[in-house]
Scaffold this motif. Structure first.
Motif, PDB file in Angstrom:
ATOM      1  N   SER A 119       0.828  -1.159   0.044  1.00 20.16           N
ATOM      2  CA  SER A 119      -0.020  -0.211   0.065  1.00 20.16           C
ATOM      3  C   SER A 119       0.993   1.213   0.010  1.00 20.16           C
ATOM      4  N   THR A 167      -5.344   0.805  -5.073  1.00 20.05           N
ATOM      5  CA  THR A 167      -5.458   1.122  -3.346  1.00 20.05           C
ATOM      6  C   THR A 167      -6.590   1.566  -2.943  1.00 20.05           C
ATOM      7  N   GLU A 192      -4.770   1.583   4.610  1.00 21.05           N
ATOM      8  CA  GLU A 192      -4.410   1.162   3.088  1.00 21.05           C
ATOM      9  C   GLU A 192      -4.491  -0.276   2.771  1.00 21.05           C
ATOM     10  N   GLN A 199      -5.095  -3.266  -0.689  1.00 25.96           N
ATOM     11  CA  GLN A 199      -5.019  -3.622  -2.196  1.00 25.96           C
ATOM     12  C   GLN A 199      -5.764  -5.018  -2.191  1.00 25.96           C
TER      13      GLN A 199
END
Length: 232
Positions: free
Chosen positions: A29, A95, A111, A113
């Motif tokens: 991230s 993200t 954060e 993904q």
């Protein structure tokens, strides 16, 4: 960020907001990039002769424009795409994140993904059983947290458990059960761990589904009313 593009979730005394972040080419991230929208400019034609009106009537400046002397000219952020369910639409590898409203998107405490969604994925546990609903959907995730997480969630951890995910089939119907035998599918070394403040982690989440294509939805417990979704 335009407040119309935010949604808030109240957890104890903390206000949480979904952050729309830029794409990343790797599995780690990154801090969100704020993309400024350039203001339009007037192209000048060097070959065109100036008109009398243009020579005698100078363009108004920011100082002389009426009712705007005290305003700051700030570009608007582009509207983030949302689904009909109100979730932020993300691409694989893009993200996503969350931040406290009073800190803003420059200080996200989470954060993450979704780096891959594998339809018909293979289980890795020695105790795995056959799918109850058709096949396994293996979701790969990379996530990181900031020190703000401790204050935001009052000591709670972030986790990506299967019951926080749902699947909407290509026909638009939400599946009733994505658990099935998913809880036995992955070996512990492959599962996405729970993470605290200032940590980075990668792992997978298994879902037991019937859909071969559709939309994956993630609405974690710390968000109120909306989350994120990905097509697969």
């Amino acid at each position: 960020m335009n407040t119309n593009l935010r949604f808030a979730a109240v957890l104890a005394a903390a206000t949480l907001t979904v952050a729309g972040c830029g794409s990343s080419d790797d599995n780690q991230s990154v801090s969100p990039d704020v993309e400024a929208v350039p203001m339009p400019t007037v192209a000048e034609d060097d070959d065109a002769p100036p008109t009398a009106e243009a020579e005698s009537a100078p363009m108004p400046t920011r100082e002389t424009a009426p009712d705007e002397a005290d305003e700051t000219d700030e570009p608007d952020e582009p509207e983030l795409p949302r689904s009909q369910r109100g979730n932020l639409i993300k691409e694989i590898g893009e993200t996503a994140g969350a931040y406290n409203e009073h800190d803003g998107p420059e200080s996200p405490w989470l954060e993450f993904q979704v780096t891959d969604i594998e339809v018909g994925g293979q289980c890795t546990s020695d105790y795995a059983e056959a799918s109850q609903n058709g096949h396994f959907l293996i979701v790969s995730i990379a996530a990181s947290t900031g020190s703000e997480l401790s204050e935001s969630l009052y000591g709670q951890e972030v986790w990506f458990d299967s019951y926080e995910f749902s699947v909407v089939g290509a026909d638009g119907v939400t599946e009733n059960d994505v658990e099935g035998n998913a809880y036995m599918c992955l070996a512990s070394r492959d599962e996405m761990p729970r993470i605290g403040p200032g940590e980075n982690a990668t792992g997978m989440v298994a879902l037991d589904v019937s859909a071969e294509s559709g939309t994956l939805v993630f609405k974690p417990w710390f968000m109120d009313g909306a989350g994120w979704e990905w097509e697969f």
